[in-house]
Write a protein that holds these residues in place. Structure first.
Motif, PDB file in Angstrom:
ATOM      1  N   VAL A 175       1.581   0.424  -9.366  1.00  0.00           N
ATOM      2  CA  VAL A 175       0.222   0.327  -8.805  1.00  0.00           C
ATOM      3  C   VAL A 175       0.068   1.272  -7.623  1.00  0.00           C
ATOM      4  O   VAL A 175      -0.953   1.974  -7.499  1.00  0.00           O
ATOM      5  CB  VAL A 175      -0.084  -1.123  -8.381  1.00  0.00           C
ATOM      6  CG1 VAL A 175      -1.382  -1.201  -7.579  1.00  0.00           C
ATOM      7  CG2 VAL A 175      -0.157  -2.025  -9.608  1.00  0.00           C
ATOM      8  N   CYS A 176       1.073   1.323  -6.749  1.00  0.00           N
ATOM      9  CA  CYS A 176       1.019   2.227  -5.596  1.00  0.00           C
ATOM     10  C   CYS A 176       0.926   3.677  -6.046  1.00  0.00           C
ATOM     11  O   CYS A 176       0.133   4.463  -5.502  1.00  0.00           O
ATOM     12  CB  CYS A 176       2.243   2.029  -4.711  1.00  0.00           C
ATOM     13  SG  CYS A 176       2.315   0.420  -3.897  1.00  0.00           S
ATOM     14  N   CYS A 193      -5.483  -5.736   2.486  1.00  0.00           N
ATOM     15  CA  CYS A 193      -6.248  -6.882   2.005  1.00  0.00           C
ATOM     16  C   CYS A 193      -5.367  -7.801   1.161  1.00  0.00           C
ATOM     17  O   CYS A 193      -5.384  -9.028   1.331  1.00  0.00           O
ATOM     18  CB  CYS A 193      -7.448  -6.379   1.197  1.00  0.00           C
ATOM     19  SG  CYS A 193      -8.501  -7.691   0.533  1.00  0.00           S
ATOM     20  N   VAL A 194      -4.589  -7.219   0.266  1.00  0.00           N
ATOM     21  CA  VAL A 194      -3.696  -8.024  -0.586  1.00  0.00           C
ATOM     22  C   VAL A 194      -2.619  -8.695   0.266  1.00  0.00           C
ATOM     23  O   VAL A 194      -2.290  -9.871   0.058  1.00  0.00           O
ATOM     24  CB  VAL A 194      -3.060  -7.145  -1.674  1.00  0.00           C
ATOM     25  CG1 VAL A 194      -2.036  -7.934  -2.483  1.00  0.00           C
ATOM     26  CG2 VAL A 194      -4.129  -6.572  -2.591  1.00  0.00           C
ATOM     27  N   ALA A 195      -2.080  -7.962   1.251  1.00  0.00           N
ATOM     28  CA  ALA A 195      -0.996  -8.503   2.079  1.00  0.00           C
ATOM     29  C   ALA A 195      -1.451  -9.724   2.871  1.00  0.00           C
ATOM     30  O   ALA A 195      -0.661 -10.663   3.075  1.00  0.00           O
ATOM     31  CB  ALA A 195      -0.482  -7.424   3.032  1.00  0.00           C
ATOM     32  N   ASN A 247       3.965  -8.817  -3.550  1.00  0.00           N
ATOM     33  CA  ASN A 247       4.956  -7.978  -4.233  1.00  0.00           C
ATOM     34  C   ASN A 247       4.664  -7.834  -5.727  1.00  0.00           C
ATOM     35  O   ASN A 247       4.960  -6.781  -6.321  1.00  0.00           O
ATOM     36  CB  ASN A 247       6.363  -8.546  -4.043  1.00  0.00           C
ATOM     37  CG  ASN A 247       6.844  -8.405  -2.607  1.00  0.00           C
ATOM     38  OD1 ASN A 247       6.482  -7.460  -1.918  1.00  0.00           O
ATOM     39  ND2 ASN A 247       7.662  -9.354  -2.158  1.00  0.00           N
ATOM     40  N   SER A 248       4.085  -8.861  -6.332  1.00  0.00           N
ATOM     41  CA  SER A 248       3.772  -8.781  -7.764  1.00  0.00           C
ATOM     42  C   SER A 248       2.515  -7.953  -8.024  1.00  0.00           C
ATOM     43  O   SER A 248       2.355  -7.384  -9.113  1.00  0.00           O
ATOM     44  CB  SER A 248       3.603 -10.191  -8.348  1.00  0.00           C
ATOM     45  OG  SER A 248       2.532 -10.870  -7.702  1.00  0.00           O
ATOM     46  N   PRO A 262       5.252  -1.074   0.029  1.00  0.00           N
ATOM     47  CA  PRO A 262       4.036  -0.334  -0.362  1.00  0.00           C
ATOM     48  C   PRO A 262       3.356   0.351   0.820  1.00  0.00           C
ATOM     49  O   PRO A 262       2.958   1.517   0.713  1.00  0.00           O
ATOM     50  CB  PRO A 262       3.153  -1.420  -0.966  1.00  0.00           C
ATOM     51  CG  PRO A 262       4.121  -2.418  -1.511  1.00  0.00           C
ATOM     52  CD  PRO A 262       5.245  -2.439  -0.520  1.00  0.00           C
ATOM     53  N   MET A 263       3.218  -0.353   1.955  1.00  0.00           N
ATOM     54  CA  MET A 263       2.526   0.245   3.095  1.00  0.00           C
ATOM     55  C   MET A 263       3.298   1.442   3.638  1.00  0.00           C
ATOM     56  O   MET A 263       2.702   2.459   4.014  1.00  0.00           O
ATOM     57  CB  MET A 263       2.334  -0.798   4.204  1.00  0.00           C
ATOM     58  CG  MET A 263       1.392  -0.342   5.301  1.00  0.00           C
ATOM     59  SD  MET A 263      -0.251   0.049   4.635  1.00  0.00           S
ATOM     60  CE  MET A 263      -1.099   0.542   6.132  1.00  0.00           C
TER      61      MET A 263
END
Length: 335
Positions: A159-160, A142-144, A152-153, A77-78
């Motif tokens: 979402v990205c 923040c999620v990471a 990952n879920s 995602p990043m």
């Protein structure tokens, strides 16, 4: 394309009027750029410097986008957000720099009424999308850090993609509202912009003096574009800071913070330059200072941002070294 035509229609149909003392209306001529006019003897040197920076910016961002696309280990995602950021940076400089380079060598530095509107529209669209994309990247960090087991879920491809679309939609709404508002105003006889592109402040300065409402609306939209994403980023980092402080080892805290350092650096540069231009009181405006800040904002940051991320990202560095080994280029620059 249809949305772009809808935006341009009221501006194309409207004749850009000016007014004299007796309120007679005449057709406006082109806008004239005065940027760098006080550096006439240095304009050829500036052309060479800015051209080199532009070419490096394009090649750097294109390299980052290509590496992320072809390297499976970078399909995170990043890295996806980073590739979108590089895409925005390339388009962002394309809107401003080529015209500026032409003007550095031209005797008459002019742009048509419609050309100025189009330039401002895409400048605002890409710049506003950039601001909201940085907020999305802050949420990703923040999620990471706060929920690594569920990362990952939570940060799925869907979402990205939704975050990127939301960023672009926000930029489109702001760009359409501001550009339509400004270019439906009547302009003065003098359309000389003390700038090198069609930014909000210099264009408003050549509109009629009774534009306080327009300035207030633009200022309010500036708060929406800059303050709201920045507040979202700050909230994300409050959660990140709390999670980092709960890590027992100093090495673990350092590793967690290092994953955010590149994003923080880009946020400081982006919002520092943007807020200094668009969120200052009118009385503190200086056209020369704005032009200098805009040079850094439109030319240097699109070059530095992907380099900051790539040099801070071990996976990107490894992918670059792998690509360099295939092309037999020196690798010391990435070490």
């Amino acid at each position: 394309m249809s949305q772009m035509l809808v935006f341009l229609l009221p501006i194309i149909q409207r004749k850009p009027f000016t007014s004299t003392e007796n309120d007679s209306q005449t057709l406006a001529t082109d806008f004239i750029f005065l940027g760098f006019s006080n550096l006439a003897e240095l304009q050829k040197l500036l052309f060479v410097v800015f051209l080199l920076l532009y070419l490096v910016t394009l090649s750097t961002n294109a390299t980052i986008m290509t590496i992320i696309r072809v390297e499976p280990s970078l399909h995170t995602p990043m890295d996806f957000f980073l590739s979108v950021l590089s895409f925005l940076e390339m388009r962002y400089t394309f809107i401003i720099v080529p015209k500026m380079l032409v003007d550095l060598l031209a005797e008459r530095k002019a742009i048509s009424f419609l050309g100025c509107a189009v330039q401002m529209y895409f400048f605002l669209f890409l710049g506003c999308s950039h601001s909201f994309l940085l907020a999305a990247m802050g949420y990703d960090r923040c999620v990471a850090i706060c929920q690594p087991l569920h990362y990952n879920s939570i940060m799925t491809r869907r979402v990205c993609a939704q975050l990127v679309v939301a960023s672009a939609l926000s930029g489109w709404l702001v760009a359409q509202a501001v550009t339509t508002l400004i270019f439906c105003l009547p302009f003065q006889a003098s359309r000389k912009l003390n700038h090198f592109f069609c930014d909000i402040s210099p264009v408003l300065k050549v509109a009629f003096t009774h534009t306080n409402l327009s300035k207030a609306v633009v200022f309010t939209l500036g708060i929406f574009v800059l303050v709201i994403p920045l507040m979202l980023i700050l909230i994300s980092y409050l959660f990140i800071l709390r999670a980092i402080l709960q890590i027992a080892s100093a090495a673990g805290r350092g590793k967690a913070f290092s994953t955010c350092s590149a994003h923080l650096t880009v946020v400081v540069v982006h919002y520092g330059c943007a807020c200094s231009i668009y969120l200052r009181p009118n009385t503190s405006y200086s056209s020369d200072q704005d032009a200098l800040i805009s040079v850094a904002y439109t030319i240097l940051t699109p070059l530095l941002n992907p380099m900051i991320y790539s040099l801070r990202n071990k996976d990107v560095k490894a992918a670059l070294q792998k690509a360099l080994r295939k092309t037999r280029l020196p690798q010391q620059v990435f070490q």
